[in-house]
Design a protein around this motif. Structure first.
Motif: not given
Length: 459
Positions: A128-131, A138-141, A378-380
Motif C-alpha cells: 500500500v505504501y509503495l503504491s 513507475i508504480r509497477g516497478r 493488491l496495492g492498486e
C-alpha cells in the motif's frame, strides 16, 4: 489515454531512497522464509521433531503474520503507514534473539510468531505504501521492488544455510536475521508518509510536497486534485472502514483481491521454498546437496523478479499473470508425472535431477508473474477509504492459506509422496489461470484514482 509525464521527469534522490528503504521490509520476510528450510534439517534432530511439530515451527511465522495482517490495515489507517512500519522494525529486531537462543521448540515457535507478526504488518502496509507514493508510470516497478527484496532475502537465507551447514548451526542461521532487521530500521529514517493518507487526514499541503518529489508541478496538481475528488466522493458515499467492504462494488474488488492473495499461496510455492531440501532428500539428494540446491532456487527467484520489475509497466500485470499460471501448471504436471513414473531412488539419479529441473522452471514462472505481481495489483485495486482495511482482510486470508499449506505439507508428503502432491498443485495453478482470465483487470499506466473510478462505474 496515457497521462504519464515526459520521460525526462525522474524521481529525486530522496524519493529513490524512500522507494529503496520502503521495500527493505521484504528482506526480513525473505530471509526468515529462506533460511528455515536449511535450519529444519538440523532442528528436527536437535529437538527430535515429529513431522507435525516441524510443520508447526514453520507455520508459527504464518500464524503471527495472519494476526499482523488483521491488525495492520486498521492501525495504518489510524496512525499512518510510516508509524506501522516503525512498529514492524521493532518486532523484527526482537525476534532474532528469541530464535537464536531458543532452549526448546516451544520458545522457537513463540519467536517465530513474533517475526510473523512483523511480517504480516509489512505485507499489508508496504505494498500500500509503495503504491501510494509512486507515480503511475513507475508504480509497477516500485511496488514489485518489495518482492525483489523478499527474494534477495530468501537468497541470503539460502547462502547462510549453506555456509553454516557444516557446523549444523541452526541458531546462527535463524539469529542472523537481525542483520536485515537493522537495515530496515535504519532505512525508515528517510521514509515519509504517503500523500494519499495525508489527504485523508486533511493535510493537503504536505501531500502536495510529497507529490512534487517525483512529479512535475502540473502532474502533482492534477493527481492531488484526483485524490481530493475521490476522497470527497468516498466521504459522501460513506466508503470508509470495514463496513464499507460490504458495498457491492467494493465486494467485487475484494473478491478479486481475495482470489489473488489465496491463489498465490496455494499454487505450491511455499511447499517448494520451505521444504525444497526435504523434497529433494526424498528423491535421492544428500543433506548437503539438498541444502545447496537452495542457491539455485535463490538465483532463479532474483532473476525472475528482476524481469517482472523490468517489464510489468510495459507488458502489463494481467498478461504476465496468465502466462505464469499456465507455465507453473505445466512444470508441476511434468514434475508429478516424472515422480510417479520413475522408480524410487537409491542415491542421486535421473529422478532427483528431473525433480530439481522441474522445481526450477516452476519457481521461475511463478516469481516472474504471481510471486512479483500479485502484490503490485493488491496495492492498486482497493479504494482509498478502505485500502488498508481491505488489504488487511486479503492479507490475513493470504497468510492463513500460507500457514495451512506449510502445516500440512510434511504430513501430506509422507502420506502421498512427491508425485501426487504436485499433481494437485498443478491443477490449482490451472484454475488460477481461469480465475485471472475471468476476473483480474489490467491496471498499468492508470492512477489509483482512475482505477477506483473504473471499478465504481462497473459496479
Amino acid at each position: 489515454m496515457r497521462t504519464a509525464p515526459p520521460p525526462s521527469v525522474k524521481p529525486r534522490a530522496g524519493s529513490t531512497l524512500i522507494y529503496l528503504f520502503g521495500a527493505l521490509g521484504g528482506l526480513n520476510w525473505g530471509y526468515d522464509t529462506g533460511v528455515i528450510s536449511a535450519a529444519l534439517v538440523y532442528l528436527r534432530r536437535d529437538f527430535e521433531l515429529s513431522s507435525w511439530a516441524e510443520g508447526s515451527i514453520v507455520t508459527g511465522l504464518m500464524i503471527g503474520a495472519a494476526v499482523g495482517a488483521g491488525l495492520g490495515g486498521r492501525l495504518s489507517d489510524r496512525y499512518g503507514r510510516r508509524a506501522v512500519l516503525l512498529a514492524t522494525a521493532v518486532l523484527f529486531l526482537i525476534a532474532p534473539l528469541g530464535m537464536a537462543f531458543a532452549p526448546n521448540a516451544e520458545v522457537l515457535f513463540a519467536a517465530r510468531l513474533v517475526v510473523g507478526l512483523g511480517t504480516g504488518l509489512a505485507a499489508v502496509v508496504l505494498p500500500v505504501y509503495l503504491s501510494e507514493i509512486a507515480p503511475a508510470r513507475i508504480r509497477g516497478r516500485v511496488t514489485a521492488s518489495y518482492v525483489l527484496a523478499i527474494v534477495i532475502g530468501q537468497f541470503l537465507g539460502f547462502v547462510v544455510g549453506v555456509a553454516f551447514a557444516p557446523m549444523e548451526s541452526w541458531r546462527w542461521m535463524l539469529g542472523l536475521s537481525v542483520v536485515p532487521s537493522v537495515l530496515f530500521a535504519l532505512g525508515l529514517t528517510v521514509v515519509r508518509e504517503t500523500p494519499r493518507w495525508l489527504v485523508h487526514r486533511g493535510r493537503e499541503t504536505e501531500a502536495e510536497q510529497m507529490l512534487l518529489r517525483d512529479r512535475t508541478p502540473e502532474e502533482a496538481r492534477r493527481e492531488l486534485g484526483e485524490i481530493h475528488e475521490v476522497h470527497e466522493a468516498e466521504k459522501a458515499d460513506g466508503v470508509s472502514g470495514l463496513r464499507a467492504l460490504r458495498r457491492p462494488w467494493v465486494l467485487s474488488i475484494l473478491g478479486v483481491g481475495f482470489g489473488l492473495g489465496v491463489y498465490q499461496q496455494i499454487m505450491g510455492i511455499n511447499a517448494v521454498l520451505y521444504y525444497a531440501p526435504t523434497t529433494l532428500q526424498n528423491v535421492g539428494f544428500s543433506d548437503e546437496g539438498a541444502i545447496a540446491s537452495n542457491l539455485i532456487i535463490g538465483v532463479l527467484n532474483i532473476v525472475a523478479v528482476w524481469i517482472a520489475i523490468s517489464y510489468t509497466d510495459r507488458w502489463g500485470r494481467r498478461p504476465m499473470l496468465l502466462v505464469g499460471a499456465l507455465g507453473t501448471s505445466l512444470a508441476l504436471a511434468v514434475l508429478a508425472v516424472v515422480n510417479l513414473a520413475l522408480p524410487s531412488p537409491d542415491g542421486l539419479g535421473a529422478l532427483g535431477i528431473a525433480t530439481l529441473a522441474c522445481l526450477g522452471v516452476f519457481i521461475f514462472m511463478f516469481q516472474v508473474s504471481w510471486g512479483a505481481l500479485v502484490w503490485v495489483v493488491l496495492g492498486e485495486i482497493f479504494p482509498l477509504g478502505v485500502r488498508a482495511a481491505a488489504m488487511g482482510v486479503v492479507t490475513t486470508a493470504h497468510w492463513l492459506a500460507n500457514g495451512l499449506v506449510s502445516l500440512l505439507f510434511p504430513t501430506a508428503l509422507a502420506a502421498f509422496g512427491v508425485g501426487w502432491i504436485f499433481a494437485g498443485f498443478a491443477v490449482i495453478c490451472f484454475t488460477a489461470f481461469l480465475f485471472t482470465w475471468r476476473k483480474v483487470p489490467e491496471t498499468k499506466e492508470r492512477t489509483l484514482e482512475q482505477i477506483e473510478t473504473a471499478f465504481r462505474r462497473a459496479g
